[in-house]
Structure formats: C-alpha cells, structure tokens
Design an enzyme around this catalytic site. Structure first.
Site, short mmCIF file in Angstrom:
data_model
loop_
_atom_site.label_atom_id
_atom_site.label_comp_id
_atom_site.label_asym_id
_atom_site.label_seq_id
_atom_site.Cartn_x
_atom_site.Cartn_y
_atom_site.Cartn_z
N GLU A 1 0.85 -1.19 0.00
CA GLU A 1 0.00 0.00 0.00
C GLU A 1 0.88 1.24 0.00
O GLU A 1 1.88 1.30 0.71
CB GLU A 1 -0.88 0.09 1.26
CG GLU A 1 -1.89 -1.00 1.47
CD GLU A 1 -2.64 -0.80 2.79
OE1 GLU A 1 -2.91 0.37 3.17
OE2 GLU A 1 -2.93 -1.80 3.46
N GLU B 1 -13.83 5.96 -1.01
CA GLU B 1 -14.79 5.15 -0.25
C GLU B 1 -15.54 6.03 0.74
O GLU B 1 -15.07 6.32 1.83
CB GLU B 1 -14.07 4.02 0.48
CG GLU B 1 -13.35 3.05 -0.45
CD GLU B 1 -12.56 2.01 0.32
OE1 GLU B 1 -13.17 1.12 0.94
OE2 GLU B 1 -11.31 2.10 0.32
N LYS C 1 -16.08 5.13 4.65
CA LYS C 1 -15.01 5.00 5.65
C LYS C 1 -15.17 6.05 6.74
O LYS C 1 -15.39 7.22 6.46
CB LYS C 1 -13.64 5.13 4.98
CG LYS C 1 -13.30 3.99 4.04
CD LYS C 1 -11.87 4.07 3.55
CE LYS C 1 -10.90 3.64 4.61
NZ LYS C 1 -9.51 3.56 4.09
N GLU D 1 -9.59 9.92 4.84
CA GLU D 1 -9.92 8.49 4.75
C GLU D 1 -10.86 8.19 3.61
O GLU D 1 -10.87 7.08 3.09
CB GLU D 1 -10.51 8.01 6.08
CG GLU D 1 -9.51 7.93 7.21
CD GLU D 1 -8.36 6.99 6.88
OE1 GLU D 1 -8.61 5.85 6.48
OE2 GLU D 1 -7.20 7.41 7.01
#
Length: 450
Positions: free
Chosen positions: A264, A315, A318, A324
């Site tokens: 990541e 997203e 989240k 985030e």
C-alpha cells in the site's frame, strides 16, 4: 492502512522536478476497498480489464463475489486473511479447511497470486495474533501444497512502524525495532527466502511527514536533497528513504536478497489540510508508478517493485477524517479523480461511468485562481507542465496561435491554466494550492487572456 509510522527528521533544499506520464505503464496494482456505495464486483472487474492498464488487485478479505468476479480476467488477485482468523490458522487442520473453502473453489479460474495473512499485525499490538502469525503462514503454505496449489505464495503486510530510525534518519542505518527484529521478523524473512515469497510493506509518507517540509513527501519542488552521511547517497524524496530504510533493516539481518513488494502507498486528494489536492495526489502516484517501472532507489537502483496503490475508489463509507474517504484513483461511477495514465486511450470511464467533465471557461462566478506575485518562474513553469500533462486540462489556448498565446507572459499563461484546473475541480482551496504558489481572488485579473 497504517495510522502513523514514525517521523523521520529530514532537511530540505530547493530544486525543480518535472515528470511526464510514462509512455507505457506495465505491472501496477491497486487496493480495492469496499466501504461505500460502490458498483458490483463484476462491473469493477470488467472496468479494470477493458479500460485500464491495472493488472493486479489486492482485497482486504476473501469475499467470494469479488474473487469470482475476477475469474478469467487475467488480473492477479491478492486475498487477505482477516486478522481475527489468524490464531485458528495456527492449527494445520484449520488451515487446510480455510484453503478448501476460500481458495480451491476459485483457483485457477481466478488468478490468485498471494495470500496475505492479516494486515499490519505487528501494529495491532495483539500478542496472540503476533505469536500465531508465522505458524499460520507456514500452515497455509503447507495447506496449499497439500491441495496441489503451487502458484500461490503466502505473505503478510507490514506497517513501517516495524522500523526504528537512528542516526538522524539515515536510510542506511534503518533497523527493525528491538524485540521484533530477531524474535519476529527474522523468522518471517527466513520463511520468505525459503518459499520465494515477498516481504510486503506499506510505506506511507503521508503518515509521518513534517508539515513544514511537505514537498519532500510528495516529490514536488522546492525540496532539499538529503545526503546519507554513512553512504553519501542523495535522497530527493521521503518515499525512497522509507524503502531504503526497510532494505537496510532486512540486510542487517542477512535477508537483503528477499524481494520487497509495496502493498500500500498513496496520497489523498482531499483532507483537512492544504497539502491534499488532486494535483498533489496525482504527482505523488505518478512518481510511485515511475519507481515501480524500474527506477528503483539510491540503495536499490533500477529495481522493480511490485506496487499496489491505495486505493481504487474514494470510499464514502469509511469513518474518520476527510482524508480516509479520498484516497481513490476513481469515483464510484468509474470517472477518474485525477489522471495518472492508467486509463487506456485516455478514456474517462466505463461500465456506465460518467465522462470526464468538460473544461469550463476560465471564470468562476467571482472566484479565480491565479499565480501568487512571489511565485518563481520555475514554479510557474512547473505548474504549466503539470496541469497540461497530468491535470486533464486542454492547454491549446496558451500555445502559439491560441487565445492566450498573447501576451506571451509566463505568469499570465500559468494563471490561465491554473484557473482552468481550479474551475474544473470544484473551485476548492485544494485545487488552487499548487504547492503554495496559487491564490484565490474575487475579481477577474485585469490582464486576463480569454
């Protein structure tokens, strides 16, 4: 994703960095998170296969719908054992049952490349999971062999809190934290060497950079090069220091030959601070892609790193701060948040995704983005290069014969393209940041080219 690897204290010196999109991108992966109102896995798999050059995907579970959706696509998949399942897999019988339930029904139709046993287990601080991590890895490897599966490797992903930085952050002095080095990580590295599986790390400059030195974290200028006093190697960005510190720690234990995979890394396109913007996220990930293609690092020159960018989608589900929800390369409708050259033929979307927004006229109902008066020529030219190459803006107006080619002023032309990018990206503070060289004004500049 790690929350906060340790900060490296690093000095900064000015220079200019210019980057263009790679002519052809090969072998780049993404992390596919699912917290939000996202399209079904079959549409995601089809989009990645038909409209992008992404050839590897990492998921954070063993969702059968996702694994099944990638069958026959040719895209490699990394599946993840949930952290809570690790203690049970220290039992060999349970490991064989896990493989029978989660791997064999889909293999080889789905090209599963790795099983990641948990994610950032040492960061969790859970002694029971840490104690059972390597036994679980060994049992799953044996279970795969027992099932006749020989093309899937077993690994686990580590946050860089495993590194203890010393000697003012000199990358060559990177060492694993005492207590984890010989007791936990050396046996794991021995397993990787024996099974020819990779050591997976998650290097995030975003979690640990000095806000006063943000350009060093995002590959932008001006920056100060950092010279390792022990090797004389010069570093122009924080990512390379993280990678070389990891390599040095592995080498100090005698495992410098084990492959490293970047599980990541990324940079958010929005957060609650000015250093998050689509341009900064794009610039960061373009440089990550460049390194993945074989640029390497000062201690590992010309080395290719299998790399998984975080993440595929923004997203919205989240929790936590704004960042985030803004790590994605794409919106849920498949339109790009920004362009890093992963779309084939510059297509803007797929599977029902919206087209890329058209470039609006350079006006904004009382809001314009212009270059600051103190911005240097190098910054202005860098902004033009970035917007015209990676920012998704049509720069024909500033070319010879265009509507903004006269007056032939670098500042006027930079302001024109900066404002075009600003208008296109929602007129947010972040979209006029340009590493501190842009400013939002309430009146159209007197010397504006239209």
């Amino acid at each position: 994703m790690a929350n906060a690897p340790p900060l490296i204290s690093l000095l900064l010196l000015s220079a200019a960095v210019f980057l263009t999109l790679p002519a052809a991108i090969s072998s780049i992966g993404v992390n596919y998170g699912t917290l939000g109102n996202l399209p079904p896995p079959t549409q995601v798999a089809n989009f990645l296969k038909t409209q992008t050059s992404i050839d590897s995907v990492k998921i954070f579970n063993v969702n059968p719908d996702i694994i099944r959706a990638f069958a026959g696509t040719g895209i490699s998949l990394v599946v993840t054992v949930p952290n809570g399942d690790i203690p049970a897999l220290a039992n060999g019988v349970q490991a064989r049952r896990w493989v029978a339930a989660n791997i064999q029904p889909f293999h080889p139709q789905t090209k599963i490349k790795y099983i990641s046993v948990g994610n950032e287990i040492l960061l969790s601080g859970d002694d029971n999971m840490i104690k059972n991590l390597l036994p679980a890895m060994k049992n799953l490897n044996a279970a795969l062999f027992h099932a006749g599966v020989k093309d899937i490797k077993v690994t686990t992903a580590h946050s860089l809190n495993i590194i203890a930085y010393e000697l003012n952050g000199a990358p060559s002095s990177g060492r694993f934290r005492p207590g984890w080095d010989k007791g936990v990580l050396a046996p794991i590295l021995a397993f990787h060497r024996e099974t020819k599986s990779p050591f997976v790390v998650n290097p995030y400059p975003y979690f640990g950079f000095d806000p006063k030195n943000v350009n060093f974290a995002i590959f932008r200028s001006p920056y100060k090069e950092v010279r390792d006093p022990l090797t004389g190697k010069v570093y122009t960005n924080m990512y390379d220091t993280l990678m070389d510190s990891t390599y040095s720690a592995m080498k100090a234990l005698g495992y410098g030959d084990v492959d490293i995979v970047v599980g990541e890394t990324g940079w958010p396109s929005a957060c609650d601070a000015p250093w998050c913007s689509p341009e900064n996220a794009a610039w960061f990930n373009l440089n990550i892609i460049k390194r993945a293609q074989g640029q390497g690092t000062p201690l590992m020159p010309n080395r290719r790193f299998e790399t998984y960018i975080f993440g595929l989608f923004n997203e919205e589900g989240k929790p936590g701060p704004t960042a985030e929800r803004n790590w994605g390369l794409f919106w849920p409708d498949f339109s790009p948040v920004y362009d890093v050259g992963l779309l084939r033929n510059k297509q803007a979307g797929g599977g029902g995704g919206r087209p890329a927004p058209a470039l609006p006229a350079p006006s904004g109902g009382g809001k314009w983005c212009v270059a600051k008066s103190e911005a240097t020529d190098a910054q202005l030219q860098g902004n033009i290069d970035w917007v015209c190459n990676q920012g998704g803006v049509d720069c024909k107006p500033i070319q010879t014969g265009g509507s903004c080619s006269n007056p032939n002023s670098l500042r006027t032309q930079a302001s024109f393209v900066m404002n075009a990018y600003f208008q296109k990206n929602g007129r947010t503070d972040q979209s006029c940041y340009f590493s501190g060289s842009g400013v939002i004004v309430g009146e159209q500049p007197k010397q504006w080219c239209v």
